[in-house]
Design a protein around this motif. Structure first.
Motif, mmCIF file in Angstrom:
data_model
loop_
_atom_site.group_PDB
_atom_site.id
_atom_site.type_symbol
_atom_site.label_atom_id
_atom_site.label_comp_id
_atom_site.label_asym_id
_atom_site.label_seq_id
_atom_site.Cartn_x
_atom_site.Cartn_y
_atom_site.Cartn_z
ATOM 1 N N THR A 1 0.646 -1.272 -0.171
ATOM 2 C CA THR A 1 0.078 0.093 -0.018
ATOM 3 C C THR A 1 0.818 1.157 -0.011
ATOM 4 N N SER A 2 2.237 1.338 -0.058
ATOM 5 C CA SER A 2 3.028 2.277 -0.022
ATOM 6 C C SER A 2 2.865 3.054 -1.221
ATOM 7 N N GLY A 3 2.740 4.620 -0.985
ATOM 8 C CA GLY A 3 2.297 5.712 -1.877
ATOM 9 C C GLY A 3 3.772 6.136 -2.399
ATOM 10 N N PHE A 4 4.877 5.766 -1.988
ATOM 11 C CA PHE A 4 6.226 6.487 -1.887
ATOM 12 C C PHE A 4 6.854 5.491 -3.061
ATOM 13 N N VAL A 5 6.742 5.651 -4.492
ATOM 14 C CA VAL A 5 7.075 4.665 -5.412
ATOM 15 C C VAL A 5 7.468 5.376 -6.684
ATOM 16 N N GLY A 6 8.733 4.921 -7.177
ATOM 17 C CA GLY A 6 9.268 5.308 -8.531
ATOM 18 C C GLY A 6 9.043 4.350 -9.499
ATOM 19 N N TYR A 7 8.753 4.674 -10.816
ATOM 20 C CA TYR A 7 8.590 3.853 -11.946
ATOM 21 C C TYR A 7 9.457 4.460 -13.103
ATOM 22 N N LYS A 8 10.048 3.058 -13.699
ATOM 23 C CA LYS A 8 10.840 3.541 -15.028
ATOM 24 C C LYS A 8 9.424 3.710 -15.996
ATOM 25 N N ARG A 9 9.372 4.718 -16.908
ATOM 26 C CA ARG A 9 8.494 4.818 -18.075
ATOM 27 C C ARG A 9 7.908 3.798 -18.599
ATOM 28 N N GLU A 10 8.923 2.690 -18.824
ATOM 29 C CA GLU A 10 8.322 1.617 -19.707
ATOM 30 C C GLU A 10 7.342 0.753 -18.882
ATOM 31 N N VAL A 11 7.504 0.956 -17.477
ATOM 32 C CA VAL A 11 6.244 0.152 -16.877
ATOM 33 C C VAL A 11 5.032 0.713 -17.092
ATOM 34 N N LEU A 12 4.921 2.284 -16.843
ATOM 35 C CA LEU A 12 3.548 2.971 -16.976
ATOM 36 C C LEU A 12 3.241 2.877 -18.577
ATOM 37 N N GLU A 13 4.121 2.567 -19.539
ATOM 38 C CA GLU A 13 3.663 2.601 -20.786
ATOM 39 C C GLU A 13 3.039 1.265 -21.187
ATOM 40 N N LYS A 14 3.606 0.089 -20.457
ATOM 41 C CA LYS A 14 3.140 -1.197 -20.657
ATOM 42 C C LYS A 14 1.675 -1.518 -20.085
ATOM 43 N N ILE A 15 1.698 -0.752 -18.859
ATOM 44 C CA ILE A 15 0.326 -0.996 -17.933
ATOM 45 C C ILE A 15 -0.813 0.044 -18.723
ATOM 46 N N ASN A 16 -1.827 -0.462 -19.162
ATOM 47 C CA ASN A 16 -2.906 0.361 -19.712
ATOM 48 C C ASN A 16 -3.659 1.149 -18.580
ATOM 49 N N LEU A 17 -3.181 2.311 -18.410
ATOM 50 C CA LEU A 17 -3.858 3.103 -17.311
ATOM 51 C C LEU A 17 -5.166 3.492 -17.533
ATOM 52 N N LYS A 18 -5.867 3.267 -18.556
ATOM 53 C CA LYS A 18 -7.381 3.206 -18.787
ATOM 54 C C LYS A 18 -8.022 2.000 -18.068
ATOM 55 N N SER A 19 -7.264 1.001 -17.870
ATOM 56 C CA SER A 19 -7.810 -0.126 -17.135
ATOM 57 C C SER A 19 -7.747 -0.169 -15.849
ATOM 58 N N ILE A 20 -7.186 0.766 -15.111
ATOM 59 C CA ILE A 20 -7.104 0.986 -13.725
ATOM 60 C C ILE A 20 -8.427 0.745 -13.028
ATOM 61 N N LEU A 21 -8.614 -0.176 -12.192
ATOM 62 C CA LEU A 21 -9.893 -0.237 -11.283
ATOM 63 C C LEU A 21 -10.097 0.589 -10.195
ATOM 64 N N PHE A 22 -9.107 0.908 -9.591
ATOM 65 C CA PHE A 22 -9.324 1.524 -8.049
ATOM 66 C C PHE A 22 -8.669 2.888 -8.112
ATOM 67 N N ASN A 23 -9.433 3.573 -7.097
ATOM 68 C CA ASN A 23 -9.137 5.177 -6.947
ATOM 69 C C ASN A 23 -8.427 5.384 -5.385
ATOM 70 N N GLY A 24 -8.742 4.556 -4.660
ATOM 71 C CA GLY A 24 -8.154 4.758 -3.148
ATOM 72 C C GLY A 24 -6.753 4.019 -3.013
#
Length: 243
Positions: free
Chosen positions: A159-182
């Motif tokens: 549940t940590s909100g202190f996170v770093g991502y390489k851009r490749e990770v966010l490009e691979k994950i379809n951000l439109k498919s995110i289910l949750f908001n909290g």
């Protein structure tokens, strides 16, 4: 322009903005900052605009028309970061519960190793939380255990909100498919990165409760995390997580 961006979602963080700006802008490694403001009624966005006049090449603001929550704020920030060619995208709370000095260690790990996601972890070496009531610690720690049990995610502080991502990770994950908001949003991102075979590394941090402002935790967020993870696990059996 730095190749690293820190996304900081805000809602009524007027007192914390000057403090976190001063700390991040004076780190030994250069980070740009994007505030994503959720239509704060206390003038947070207007204060950020004043700082942009002085730090126009390093501080940015995306203001939303209505309060939509943590996940949507971060998703908005991710799209902005990717469109502006940042290589490393970090999440951090506005309330200084995450020590900005830890950004340097996190950057060095993600830039100098083969990890794709770097997590500032409260629980990788015991329980490193200061000034939280015992009930809040139990809730958070139990949530991380529960997330590992349900999803199989090998992360101690899911549940940590202190996170770093390489851009490749966010490009691979379809951000439109995110289910949750909290807070389930944080688990979902890590789970999808894991299922896409990205390497996740945790490093220990000390988490301090906020001094100024109010926590955004509520019962709806807790329920979303409890029941949402079951939905996420079932969904992963029958669907491509990137669609």
């Amino acid at each position: 322009m730095s190749k690293a961006l820190v996304i900081i979602p805000t809602y009524n963080e007027l007192e914390n903005v000057p403090l976190i700006l001063d700390k991040v802008l004076n780190l030994s490694i250069s980070f740009d900052i994007l505030f994503v403001d959720d239509n704060s009624p206390d003038g947070t966005a207007e204060l950020v605009k004043d700082y942009i006049k002085k730090y126009s090449t390093r501080v940015f603001l995306e203001s939303k028309n209505k309060k939509e929550g943590l996940g949507k704020a971060y998703t908005h920030g991710f799209y902005w970061a990717l469109s502006n060619d940042y290589q490393y995208i970090f999440e951090m709370d506005a309330d200084l519960s995450h020590d900005p000095n830890d950004l340097v260690r996190m950057y060095q790990k993600i830039d100098g190793s083969n990890c794709d996601v770097i997590v500032g972890s409260r629980y990788i070496n015991g329980i490193n939380v200061l000034n939280w009531p015992l009930s809040r610690i139990i809730l958070s720690y139990t949530a991380s255990i529960y997330s590992r049990m349900i999803t199989g995610l090998p992360v101690m502080d899911a549940t940590s909100g202190f996170v770093g991502y390489k851009r490749e990770v966010l490009e691979k994950i379809n951000l439109k498919s995110i289910l949750f908001n909290g807070y389930a949003f944080q688990i979902e991102l890590k789970f999808k990165a894991y299922k896409n075979n990205f390497k996740i590394l945790e490093i220990p941090i000390i988490f301090r409760d906020r001094i100024y402002g109010e926590s955004k935790m509520n019962g709806d967020i807790i329920l979303e995390a409890i029941f949402g993870l079951i939905k996420l696990k079932i969904y992963s059996f029958f669907n491509d997580l990137n669609k």
